[in-house]
Design a protein around this motif. Sequence first.
Motif, mmCIF file in Angstrom:
data_model
loop_
_atom_site.group_PDB
_atom_site.id
_atom_site.type_symbol
_atom_site.label_atom_id
_atom_site.label_comp_id
_atom_site.label_asym_id
_atom_site.label_seq_id
_atom_site.Cartn_x
_atom_site.Cartn_y
_atom_site.Cartn_z
ATOM 1 N N GLU A 134 -7.834 9.517 7.930
ATOM 2 C CA GLU A 134 -7.370 9.025 6.630
ATOM 3 C C GLU A 134 -8.289 7.924 6.136
ATOM 4 O O GLU A 134 -8.994 7.290 6.918
ATOM 5 N N VAL A 135 -8.241 7.702 4.818
ATOM 6 C CA VAL A 135 -9.057 6.661 4.188
ATOM 7 C C VAL A 135 -8.163 5.851 3.260
ATOM 8 O O VAL A 135 -7.250 6.393 2.636
ATOM 9 N N SER A 136 -8.407 4.552 3.182
ATOM 10 C CA SER A 136 -7.756 3.708 2.176
ATOM 11 C C SER A 136 -8.815 3.113 1.274
ATOM 12 O O SER A 136 -9.802 2.545 1.745
ATOM 13 N N LEU A 137 -8.595 3.212 -0.039
ATOM 14 C CA LEU A 137 -9.557 2.660 -1.007
ATOM 15 C C LEU A 137 -9.384 1.163 -1.209
ATOM 16 O O LEU A 137 -10.131 0.564 -1.981
ATOM 17 N N GLN A 138 -8.411 0.537 -0.540
ATOM 18 C CA GLN A 138 -8.109 -0.862 -0.889
ATOM 19 C C GLN A 138 -9.248 -1.875 -0.711
ATOM 20 O O GLN A 138 -9.432 -2.714 -1.587
ATOM 21 N N PRO A 139 -10.027 -1.835 0.364
ATOM 22 C CA PRO A 139 -11.034 -2.907 0.516
ATOM 23 C C PRO A 139 -12.017 -2.954 -0.663
ATOM 24 O O PRO A 139 -12.507 -1.925 -1.123
ATOM 25 N N ILE A 140 -12.298 -4.151 -1.132
ATOM 26 C CA ILE A 140 -12.989 -4.345 -2.405
ATOM 27 C C ILE A 140 -14.501 -4.301 -2.260
ATOM 28 O O ILE A 140 -15.219 -4.056 -3.224
ATOM 29 N N ARG B 143 0.530 3.935 0.467
ATOM 30 C CA ARG B 143 -0.327 5.104 0.497
ATOM 31 C C ARG B 143 0.114 6.081 -0.592
ATOM 32 O O ARG B 143 1.298 6.192 -0.878
ATOM 33 N N VAL B 144 -0.864 6.749 -1.177
ATOM 34 C CA VAL B 144 -0.530 7.776 -2.164
ATOM 35 C C VAL B 144 -0.129 9.042 -1.412
ATOM 36 O O VAL B 144 -0.849 9.496 -0.520
ATOM 37 N N GLY C 259 3.270 10.205 -5.348
ATOM 38 C CA GLY C 259 4.135 9.048 -5.197
ATOM 39 C C GLY C 259 3.490 8.027 -4.274
ATOM 40 O O GLY C 259 2.330 8.188 -3.863
ATOM 41 N N LEU C 260 4.209 6.977 -3.970
ATOM 42 C CA LEU C 260 3.680 5.902 -3.128
ATOM 43 C C LEU C 260 4.645 5.629 -1.986
ATOM 44 O O LEU C 260 5.858 5.672 -2.163
ATOM 45 N N GLU C 261 4.065 5.311 -0.828
ATOM 46 C CA GLU C 261 4.884 5.083 0.358
ATOM 47 C C GLU C 261 4.241 3.989 1.205
ATOM 48 O O GLU C 261 3.036 4.003 1.405
#
Lengths: 478, 434
Positions: A128-134, A298-299, A307-309
Amino acid sequence: MQLIFETSRPGRRGVRLDPLDVPEATLPAEFCREDAPNLPEVGELDVVRHFTRLSARNFGVDSHFYPLGSCTMKYNPKLADAISALPGLAGLHPHLSSSPVYHGCIQGALEIVYETEHLLAEIAGMREVSLQPIAGAHGELTGALLIAAYHRAKGNKKDTIIIPDSAHGTNPASATIAGFKVVQAPSGADGTIRLDAFKNVMNDSVAGVMLTCPNTHGLFEPDVHKIADLAHEADALLYYDGANLNAIIGQSRPGDLGFDVMHFNLHKTFATPHGMGGPGSGPVGVGERLAPFLPGPRVTRTEVGFGLEMPPQSIGKIAAFFGNFLVAARAYAYLLCQGDEGLKNVARYAVLNANYILARLKDAYDPAYDTTCMHECVFTATRQAKAGVRAIDIAKALLDRGFHAPTIYFPLTVKESIMIEPTETESKQTLDAFCDAMRAIAQAAQDDPESLHAAPQTTPVGRLDEVRAARELDCGCL
Amino acid sequence: MTWIPATDAERGEMLAAIGVRSIDELFATIPEHLRLRKWQVPPGRSQMAVQRILAETAARNDTGTLSFVGGGYYDHHIPAAVDALASRSEFLTAYTPYQPECAQGTLQAVYEYQSAVCRLTDLECANASLYDGGTAVFEATTMAVRQTRRTRIVCHESLNPLYRRMLATHTANLELDIVDSEPASLDGAACVIVQNPSFLGTVRDFSDLAERCHAAGALLVVSFYPVSLGLLKTPGAMGADIAIAEGQSLGLPLSFGGPYLGIMAARQKLIRKMPGRIAAATQDAEGRRGFVLTLQAREQHIRREKATSNICSNEAHCALRALIHLCLLGREGLREVAVQCHAKAEYLKGRLIEGAAGIQLLNDGPTFNEFAVRLPADAESVVERLLDRGIHPGLPLAPLGAGERTDLLVAVTEKHTREDLDTLTEALEQALCN
C-alpha cells in the motif's frame, strides 16, 4: 537589481476590491494592529516587471541542462501544468473530506488519490501507499515513525537505525527527528556497503536500516537482498530512500528487493516541477508488515463510490489531508501517459545517458569508482585540485558555458566530488555539448587554472561572499 | 517514446562509445533474480486522452456554487498576475539555489518573502518556508525544545484540531509531555502553542500569556492567519517568540489540501535554532548586491543527524506565490481585504443570530472572518438539504471532535457579496424552519 520594497511609493496600489457592500464593522482596538502592515506600495505593472526580471536571473530545466546529481532534474511535461490548473482540482476545499455529508462532492479527487496510490504501489512492489508525506524527507520521517509503531506494537525494544555513510543527509536527520539513534555503516573501496562491516553494526537494538539503491555513488548495492535477510532475521525493517528510483523504475522493484517501507519523490522520478526547492511530494509505500500502521484516513472503494476510513492501528495524521494533492495529480497524469513501456524506458535511458557521460569524461576526470554506473556518475576532481582547480571552480565555469552545475561535494565519501545525473529526457546533442564543456574546463585547469577562479563572469553576479552573509545575517529588509 | 529524445541511431552511437552492445548490459549489476518479472501497469495513453480522462475526473468534484467552508483554509481572491508570474518556468523548473550565481531570481525572491513575513508579523527573522501550517506546529515545537532544553509542550484550546493530531503523530516516538489545557503554572514548559483567531474563529490578545510564558522561561508560539494580520494585532506585538502559519490564504488555491505553505518567523535570537533554508544578502567581489543561502550548518545536508530539522525540499514556489500576492495587494490592499472579510462576516453573523431560526453563536469573544454556530438541528442533515441548492454552508464540527452534532463553522471572505450572505441566511432559515 532593486528590491520590490525599494520601488515602493506611498499611495500606489495594485489590485483593488469592489466597494464594501455591507455596513462597516469595528473590532475593539486592543485586538488590532496599530498600523497597516508595511508591505510594498506598488502597481500591478511594477510587480509584473519585477518578477519577470527576477525570473530572468534563474537557470531552470526549461532553459538550461541541469545535471544536478541525486535531484533528477528531468523535463516537467506541460500537460501536468494543465491538469493541476483544472478548476475541479485546484478549487476543491480539503475540508469537504472532513464530514461524510460532503463526500459526494469529492469523488473525483478521492479517485485520483486511490488510483495514484495503487499505481505507485504496483510500480514499487509495495502493498500500500499513502500520499500524505509532503516531501521526500517527510516521507522518511513517516517511514521511521511507521517502523517505531511496528516495534511498539510488538513490544520490541529497539532504538537504533543503521544508515550507510554515503546516504543523503536527510536519512540520519529524519531518523533522529523520529526519535532514533543513528549508527553509520561504512562503504567499502568499491563504493558499496561491505557486508562484514554491516554485520558488525547489526544487532538486536536495530529497529531499521535505511538504504538508497542505487546508492549515492550511482552504484547498485549487490548485497541488498542479503542485507534484507540479515535485517529481517533480527526483526529490523528495511527502508528504501526513493531518491534514486529513476535508476531502476521498471527494471527492479524495492518490494521485490526485500524493502519493507520506502518513499517516492514525485518531483524526481515522476517529473513534477521542483519549483526552486518545492513543493515536492514524498508518498510512503509499505509492505505487509507496516500496512496496518499507515497514516489515515485511507481512501476506500465500495459499490457506492469512494469513502474514507481510519485504520485502527494507524500512526495518525502526517498531513492535514492527502499531502500535496495537486503534485500527486501531476504525477498521476505522467503515469497514465507513460504507462508500462514508457516507465520501463525511463530507467533504461537514464542509465544509458549517465554511462555515456561517464564514457566521454573518464579520461578527463577521475571516476570515483571504475565501473558501470546507474543513473548518475560520480567523479572526483582531486587531479584538477592538485593544479589548484577545485570542484567548485569547475561548477562555476560550467555556469559561464550555459550549463547548470552538477552536485558538488556530495556524496561526502568522495573527495572533491562531482555528481552528474543527466536523466532520460536529455538528447545526445545536449550531453555532447555538456561533455565538450567539461573537457574544455579540464583542459583549462591544466593550461590556465587562474582563469577558472574568476568564473562565473556571465551571471548577474559573480561569486558571492558567504562569510560576510553569515556574519552580517541580513536576512530581510525590515 | 514519451519525453525520451534518443533516436535508434543515437542509442547505437552511445552504446558504442560506452563499449556495450545493449542497454540491458548496463543493468548487469542487478542480480537476475531481483529483476522485474511482471507488473500490472496499464499501457501508456496519449496526452489528449489523459487530458480528457482527468478533466472528466475533476468534473466529478463539486466545488459548490456558494461555499462557506473554512476551518483554516480559505477561498480568497487570487489576482491573475499571481498565476501569470509564478508559472514562469524559470521559477517553476529550477531547484534549490545551490549555485547562487544562477539562482539570484530565486534567492532575491526568498529574501523578499522573508522580509514580507517579518513585516507582516512584526518579528525579526523568517525562514524560506516549511511544508504547511500543521508541520510548522511540529517544527516550532522541536525548536522550542532545543532552545529551552525542556520537554513539556502546552497546547491551547484555540489550536486547529488537525494540527494537534499531526503534532501527536510526529512526536509519538519522542519523549515529550504534551498537555492540552493551560496549566496553572507554566514552570518547566518549553512553549505554549496558541492560535489566533482560534479554530472556531475567536480573536484574542495573547500579550498577557506571553508575559507569563517569559516569566516561566517558556516560549510563546502563535499560529496566525496571514490575511487577518491586515487588521489584527500581530504575534510580534503580543510578545510571541515564534510565529507560524498556514500560508494558503496568500495566493494559493485550495487544491484539496496541498501544496500549501508553512510560514515561520521568530525573534532574532532564535535564528540559529530555526529549521529550513534562510536567504541572506551579501555581495560579490565587485561589490554588487547578491543573495545566498546562509547558516547552512543548521541543515541536514551538512549537519546530518545533528541538524535542526530534516527538511530539505520545502514549498519555495508557494512562498513565491505568497510574496507576489502580498506585493499585488500591498499595504492598503491587505488591510482592505481583512476589513472586508471582517465586515462581511459580521453582517452574516448578525443576520443568522437575529433571524427566526434559533441559531446561537458559540464564540465567547470577537471574531474575524469565521464563527461557530449551534443550529437547532443536526448540522450534517442541514448541510445535506443545502447541498441540493449548490450551497456548502460550512464545516460540521462534530466529525473533527471540535463541537456537538449541531455545530457548524461558517467562513466568509472578501469574495462573498451581500447577496451571497443573504442567500445563505435565507437558505438556512428555510431548511431549519420547515
